[in-house]
Design a protein around this motif. Structure first.
Motif, PDB file in Angstrom:
ATOM      1  N   PHE A  60      16.764  27.498 -25.859  1.00 36.68           N
ATOM      2  CA  PHE A  60      15.662  28.082 -25.257  1.00 36.68           C
ATOM      3  C   PHE A  60      15.794  27.658 -23.654  1.00 36.68           C
ATOM      4  N   PHE A  61      16.269  26.420 -23.414  1.00 39.96           N
ATOM      5  CA  PHE A  61      16.442  25.759 -22.305  1.00 39.96           C
ATOM      6  C   PHE A  61      17.888  25.667 -22.118  1.00 39.96           C
ATOM      7  N   PRO A  62      18.393  25.688 -20.663  1.00 37.51           N
ATOM      8  CA  PRO A  62      19.781  25.369 -20.225  1.00 37.51           C
ATOM      9  C   PRO A  62      19.935  23.899 -20.466  1.00 37.51           C
ATOM     10  N   PRO A  63      21.114  23.219 -20.801  1.00 38.14           N
ATOM     11  CA  PRO A  63      21.203  22.105 -21.098  1.00 38.14           C
ATOM     12  C   PRO A  63      20.947  21.141 -19.750  1.00 38.14           C
ATOM     13  N   LEU A  64      20.551  19.883 -20.068  1.00 41.10           N
ATOM     14  CA  LEU A  64      20.706  18.668 -19.035  1.00 41.10           C
ATOM     15  C   LEU A  64      22.047  18.492 -18.554  1.00 41.10           C
ATOM     16  N   THR A  65      22.274  18.963 -17.188  1.00 42.95           N
ATOM     17  CA  THR A  65      23.380  18.615 -16.515  1.00 42.95           C
ATOM     18  C   THR A  65      23.518  17.412 -15.512  1.00 42.95           C
ATOM     19  N   PRO A  66      24.333  16.197 -15.448  1.00 47.31           N
ATOM     20  CA  PRO A  66      24.297  15.275 -14.720  1.00 47.31           C
ATOM     21  C   PRO A  66      24.382  15.761 -13.198  1.00 47.31           C
ATOM     22  N   GLY A  67      23.627  15.173 -12.288  1.00 50.62           N
ATOM     23  CA  GLY A  67      23.795  15.565 -10.983  1.00 50.62           C
ATOM     24  C   GLY A  67      24.845  14.745 -10.286  1.00 50.62           C
ATOM     25  N   ALA A  68      25.046  14.790  -8.818  1.00 52.67           N
ATOM     26  CA  ALA A  68      26.135  14.523  -7.987  1.00 52.67           C
ATOM     27  C   ALA A  68      25.788  12.943  -7.890  1.00 52.67           C
ATOM     28  N   SER A  69      24.500  12.327  -8.166  1.00 52.42           N
ATOM     29  CA  SER A  69      24.251  10.917  -8.105  1.00 52.42           C
ATOM     30  C   SER A  69      23.402  10.891  -9.175  1.00 52.42           C
ATOM     31  N   PRO A  70      22.994   9.438  -9.747  1.00 52.92           N
ATOM     32  CA  PRO A  70      22.213   8.844 -10.716  1.00 52.92           C
ATOM     33  C   PRO A  70      20.798   9.516 -10.677  1.00 52.92           C
ATOM     34  N   ALA A  71      20.291   9.752 -11.837  1.00 52.83           N
ATOM     35  CA  ALA A  71      18.912   9.937 -11.867  1.00 52.83           C
ATOM     36  C   ALA A  71      18.061   8.845 -12.398  1.00 52.83           C
ATOM     37  N   ARG A  72      17.651   7.759 -11.519  1.00 58.95           N
ATOM     38  CA  ARG A  72      16.998   6.754 -12.072  1.00 58.95           C
ATOM     39  C   ARG A  72      15.521   7.230 -12.422  1.00 58.95           C
ATOM     40  N   LEU A  73      14.878   8.031 -11.749  1.00 54.92           N
ATOM     41  CA  LEU A  73      13.592   8.866 -12.090  1.00 54.92           C
ATOM     42  C   LEU A  73      14.048  10.106 -12.518  1.00 54.92           C
ATOM     43  N   LEU A  74      13.583  10.918 -13.405  1.00 58.63           N
ATOM     44  CA  LEU A  74      13.635  12.049 -14.052  1.00 58.63           C
ATOM     45  C   LEU A  74      12.688  12.760 -14.099  1.00 58.63           C
ATOM     46  N   PHE A  75      12.167  13.665 -13.267  1.00 60.40           N
ATOM     47  CA  PHE A  75      10.917  14.439 -13.461  1.00 60.40           C
ATOM     48  C   PHE A  75      11.040  15.571 -14.474  1.00 60.40           C
ATOM     49  N   ILE A  76      10.049  15.643 -15.387  1.00 62.11           N
ATOM     50  CA  ILE A  76       9.883  16.936 -16.247  1.00 62.11           C
ATOM     51  C   ILE A  76       8.964  17.721 -15.605  1.00 62.11           C
ATOM     52  N   ASN A  77       9.146  18.768 -14.861  1.00 61.29           N
ATOM     53  CA  ASN A  77       8.215  19.649 -14.316  1.00 61.29           C
ATOM     54  C   ASN A  77       7.923  20.668 -15.130  1.00 61.29           C
ATOM     55  N   GLY A  78       6.781  20.652 -15.975  1.00 62.17           N
ATOM     56  CA  GLY A  78       6.390  21.937 -16.895  1.00 62.17           C
ATOM     57  C   GLY A  78       6.346  20.969 -18.357  1.00 62.17           C
ATOM     58  N   PHE A  79       5.288  20.653 -18.789  1.00 63.21           N
ATOM     59  CA  PHE A  79       5.257  20.033 -20.091  1.00 63.21           C
ATOM     60  C   PHE A  79       5.362  21.100 -21.372  1.00 63.21           C
ATOM     61  N   GLY A  80       4.442  22.212 -21.183  1.00 60.93           N
ATOM     62  CA  GLY A  80       4.276  23.137 -21.874  1.00 60.93           C
ATOM     63  C   GLY A  80       3.801  22.487 -23.344  1.00 60.93           C
ATOM     64  N   LEU A  81       4.636  22.841 -24.553  1.00 62.26           N
ATOM     65  CA  LEU A  81       4.366  22.384 -25.724  1.00 62.26           C
ATOM     66  C   LEU A  81       5.186  20.971 -25.981  1.00 62.26           C
ATOM     67  N   GLY A  82       5.851  20.621 -24.985  1.00 65.64           N
ATOM     68  CA  GLY A  82       6.709  19.352 -24.834  1.00 65.64           C
ATOM     69  C   GLY A  82       7.965  19.489 -25.447  1.00 65.64           C
ATOM     70  N   CYS A  83       8.548  20.516 -25.681  1.00 63.10           N
ATOM     71  CA  CYS A  83       9.876  20.868 -26.044  1.00 63.10           C
ATOM     72  C   CYS A  83      11.053  20.389 -24.937  1.00 63.10           C
ATOM     73  N   LEU A  84      10.602  20.854 -24.008  1.00 63.67           N
ATOM     74  CA  LEU A  84      11.732  20.438 -22.863  1.00 63.67           C
ATOM     75  C   LEU A  84      11.859  18.971 -22.515  1.00 63.67           C
ATOM     76  N   PHE A  85      10.683  18.456 -22.665  1.00 59.97           N
ATOM     77  CA  PHE A  85      10.708  16.723 -22.757  1.00 59.97           C
ATOM     78  C   PHE A  85      11.367  16.245 -23.909  1.00 59.97           C
ATOM     79  N   GLU A  86      11.311  16.745 -24.982  1.00 58.74           N
ATOM     80  CA  GLU A  86      11.418  16.334 -26.274  1.00 58.74           C
ATOM     81  C   GLU A  86      13.247  16.291 -26.282  1.00 58.74           C
ATOM     82  N   GLN A  87      13.693  17.544 -25.859  1.00 65.36           N
ATOM     83  CA  GLN A  87      15.088  17.932 -25.581  1.00 65.36           C
ATOM     84  C   GLN A  87      15.743  16.650 -24.779  1.00 65.36           C
ATOM     85  N   THR A  88      15.053  16.531 -23.616  1.00 67.52           N
ATOM     86  CA  THR A  88      15.497  15.360 -22.610  1.00 67.52           C
ATOM     87  C   THR A  88      15.752  14.101 -23.282  1.00 67.52           C
ATOM     88  N   LEU A  89      14.737  13.538 -24.102  1.00 63.98           N
ATOM     89  CA  LEU A  89      14.641  12.406 -24.630  1.00 63.98           C
ATOM     90  C   LEU A  89      15.694  12.227 -25.512  1.00 63.98           C
TER      91      LEU A  89
END
Length: 595
Positions: A60-89
Motif C-alpha cells: 500500500f505504501f512505497p518502500p522506505l528508501t535511504p536518502g543521500a544523507s543520514p536520517a537522524r530525525l525521521l518525520f512520519i507525515n500522516g499517521f492515519g491508522l498508524g500503518c505507515l509508522f508501523e511499517q517504518t519501525l
C-alpha cells in the motif's frame, strides 16, 4: 468514548498535558460517522468519507528508501491508522535516532486511538507527536523540540516520509512542515552565541566585578511574590494604547518593564517595580540617561555582561542576576545572585523573573512583535531613539530590512488578519512558545495589536485585568528584602583559569594520537571521546556558550555523513580537526580575557 481511546488519551496527555483541552474538545464532538474500519482478507483498511485512507495491505505504501544523507530525525507525515509508522519501525534506518509523527487531523487521530493501545509509543522519549495543528502553529512546536541542544546538533540530518493519501487530503500541509522546520533550524542555530560576542559579555562581566560583589542579587526575591499577577511591558507600537490601564493597575500588579519602555512609563506617571536590561553593547544607555533620581523608582535587574557604562547610567536601585550560561556557575558558586534562563529579549528576561519571583500569572502588553500596520513604525512615540517611532512605508521598510539581511513578512494578528513583521521578530515570537512550556505561571497576551503568539491565549487588556485587587506597596517590600545586604565574597577568576587548563589538557590528550590517516575504528574511538567531553558540564560551560553556533555547524557536517563509510574518512578527520582547533581557540581566548 470507548475504553481504549480513554486509556490512550490519558497516556498521551501524560506526555503532553497542555494538549488536553484542545484534543478533548474534539473528542466530545460527533466525528466517528466520518470513519469506518473494514476487514478484507485479513487486512485492515481505514475509510474516511468513502475514501480509502490507510491499509495494512503489503504494498500500500512505497518502500522506505535511504536518502543521500543520514536520517537522524525521521518525520512520519500522516499517521492515519498508524500503518505507515508501523511499517517504518519494522525496517528502520539504522542511523535514525528520533521520530516526529505529524497528523493534521485530530478526528482521524482519535479514531485511530480507538483501535489499539499506543501507550508505549506515547511514552517513548524518542518519538514526538504533533497532532492537528494549524500551519501557523507548527513553528512553535519545532522551536520547542530544537531548544534541546543535542537534538539541534543532529536535526539538519532529517528525512520526511509523507503518507501519500493524507498528503493529498491536506494540500500543501507537509510542504509547509518542511519549510517551517527549515526556518526553525536556522533560527535556533542563530540563537546560539558566537565567539566575539560572547567574549564581549565576559569582558563586561570582569569589568563589573566590583559592582557585582557589592550589589544584591535576585536570589533575595525568589518566590517573594507568590500568587501576584505580573504585567510585562514591552515597547511595541501598541504600548501607547495600554498606558491608561497600566496607570490604573500600578498598585494592583507587579509591573516589569523593558529598558526601552521605562522613560515612556515615567513620562506618563507610571512607575514599574522592576526594569530589565541584557544587551552587551551600549545601545541601552539612552534608555537610562537623564532620568531624575527621584523618578528612578524602578529596580534595575541586569546581567553583569551589560557594560558598566550602561548599568551606572541608571540612578535607581540595582539587582544583579546571572544569565543561565554555564560559565556563570563559577560566579554563582562564589557570589550568589540567582540565575535566569531567558530568551533573546528583555521581555523574555522579565517573564523568567516573574516565574522566579513566584508570580502565578503574567500578562504581556506592548509585545507587538510586528510593525504598526498603519504607518510601519516599530516603536511608540517617546522612545529614546526617536527615529524608531517615525512613520515609514511598506516599500521603504522592505528595503531597510533587506539591507540588514532580513525580510518583511506578514503574520496572523491579534486584532487584524495579518500584520507586518520580520524574521528578527519571528525569532522572538517562536521563542515564547518554548518559554511557555517550561514556566509554572499562566501566560496571557494582552497586546492591543501586534502579531499572534502561537500557543499563548490573547485577551483584551481591560478584560483580562478587570478583577485585579489592590496590593501592598511593593517598593517598600523590595527595599526591606535587601536591607542589610553586606555584599558577597571576592570572586576569584583563577578558579575558572584552572578549569580551563584542565579542559585544555583533556582536549589535547584525546587528539594527541590522531594521525593524518586514522582508520575507521580510530575515528570511531575519537568520536566517542569527543562526545564524552560534550557531555561534561564543566567542559561545555567553558566552550559551548562561547562558540555555540560554530560547534553546531560542525555537528551538522558530521551528522550529514554515514558512519562506517570509508569514503567519508577524510571529511571526518577534517571535521574533528576543525572542532579541536575551534575548542582550543575558545579556551585560549577565554583564558586571555580572564587575565
Amino acid at each position: 468514548m470507548n475504553g481504549v481511546l480513554i486509556e490512550n488519551l490519558e497516556h498521551f496527555f501524560k506526555r503532553y498535558p497542555k494538549e488536553r483541552a484542545r484534543i478533548t474538545a474534539v473528542a466530545e464532538l460527533e466525528y466517528e460517522s466520518h470513519f469506518r474500519l473494514e476487514e478484507h482478507n485479513g487486512e485492515s483498511q481505514l475509510i474516511e468519507d468513502n475514501t480509502l485512507i490507510d491499509s495494512t495491505l503489503q504494498g500500500f505504501f512505497p518502500p522506505l528508501t535511504p536518502g543521500a544523507s543520514p536520517a537522524r530525525l525521521l518525520f512520519i507525515n500522516g499517521f492515519g491508522l498508524g500503518c505507515l509508522f508501523e511499517q517504518t519501525l519494522k525496517k528502520p534506518f539504522p542511523e535514525t535516532e528520533e521520530y516526529i509523527v505529524i497528523e493534521p487531523s485530530v478526528p482521524r487521530f482519535l479514531f485511530a486511538l480507538q483501535q489499539t493501545r499506543l501507550d508505549q509509543l506515547f511514552a517513548h522519549p524518542k518519538i514526538h507527536w504533533i497532532i492537528g495543528l494549524k500551519e501557523s502553529d507548527l513553528a512553535r512546536e519545532f522551536f520547542v523540540l530544537l531548544s534541546d541542544r543535542d537534538r539541534l546538533q543532529k536535526a539538519n540530518a532529517y528525512q520526511m516520509r509523507n503518507h501519500p493519501v493524507i498528503e493529498a487530503l491536506h494540500p500543501g500541509y507537509f510542504n509547509h512542515v518542511k519549510s517551517t522546520f527549515e526556518m526553525a533550524l536556522d533560527i535556533c542555530k542563530k540563537s546560539h552565541g558566537f565567539l566575539s560576542d560572547s567574549l564581549e559579555g565576559l569582558r563586561n562581566t570582569i569589568g563589573n566585578l566590583d559592582w557585582l560583589q557589592k550589589t544584591p542579587g535576585i536570589h533575595l526575591l525568589k518566590n517573594k511574590f507568590k500568587n501576584i499577577p505580573a504585567i510585562i511591558i514591552s515597547t511595541g507600537p501598541s504600548l501607547k494604547k495600554s498606558l491608561p490601564i497600566l496607570k490604573e493597575l500600578q498598585h494592583r500588579a507587579l509591573l516589569l518593564s523593558a529598558d526601552a519602555s521605562l522613560k515612556i512609563l515615567i513620562q506618563n506617571e507610571i512607575h514599574p517595580h522592576f526594569v530589565f536590561c541584557l544587551e552587551r553593547d551600549e545601545g541601552s544607555k539612552p534608555f537610562f540617561v537623564d532620568i531624575p533620581r527621584e523618578k528612578a523608582k524602578a529596580n534595575l535587574v541586569v546581567f553583569p555582561l551589560v557594560p558598566s557604562t550602561v548599568i551606572q547610567a541608571y540612578p535607581g536601585p540595582h539587582f544583579a542576576v546571572y544569565r543561565q550560561y554555564g560559565y556563570y556557575r563559577f560566579f554563582e558558586d562564589q557570589a550568589e545572585k540567582g540565575m535566569l534562563q531567558c530568551g533573546p529579549s528583555v521581555a523574555h528576561m522579565a517573564l523568567a523573573f516573574a516565574d522566579y519571583a513566584g508570580c502565578d500569572r503574567a500578562f504581556l502588553v506592548g509585545q507587538d512583535l510586528a510593525y504598526d500596520p498603519e504607518n510601519f513604525s516599530s516603536h511608540p512615540p517617546g522612545i529614546s531613539y526617536e527615529e524608531w517611532s517615525h512613520a515609514s512605508s511598506e516599500k521603504d521598510l522592505q528595503k531597510k530590512l533587506e539591507a540588514a539581511g532580513d525580510q518583511l513578512l506578514w503574520a496572523p494578528g491579534n486584532l487584524r488578519e495579518k500584520v507586518p513583521t520580520s524574521g528578527y521578530y519571528e525569532a522572538f515570537r517562536l521563542n515564547f512558545g518554548e518559554v511557555r512550556d517550561r514556566l509554572s505561571l499562566n501566560l496571557i497576551n494582552c497586546t492591543e495589536g501586534g502579531a499572534k503568539i502561537p500557543g499563548i491565549e490573547w485577551k483584551p487588556f481591560a478584560e483580562a485585568t478587570r478583577n485585579f485587587q489592590p496590593l501592598p506597596n511593593f517598593f517598600e517590600q523590595i527595599s526591606a528584602l535587601k536591607k542589610g545586604y553586606q555584599g558577597s565574597e571576592k570572586i576569584k577568576l583563577e578558579i575558572i583559569d584552572q578549569s580551563i587548563q584542565l579542559a585544555q589538557t583533556k582536549l589535547d590528550q584525546i587528539f594527541q594520537n590522531m594521525g593524518t590517516k586514522p582508520t575507521l575504528i580510530e575515528i570511531s574511538t575519537l568520536r566517542e571521546e569527543q562526545k564524552k567531553l560534550q557531555r561534561d558540564p564543566v567542559f561545555m560551560a567553558l566552550t559551548g556558550v562561547f562558540s555555540g553556533r560554530r560547534l553546531i555547524e560542525l555537528e551538522w557536517e558530521w551528522n550529514s555523513l554515514f558512519e562506517g563509510d570509508t569514503n567519508s574518512i577524510s571529511k571526518q578527520v577534517e571535521i574533528l580537526s576543525a572542532w579541536h582547533k575551534e575548542i582550543s581557540l575558545v579556551l585560549q581566548s577565554v583564558q586571555k580575557t580572564l587575565r
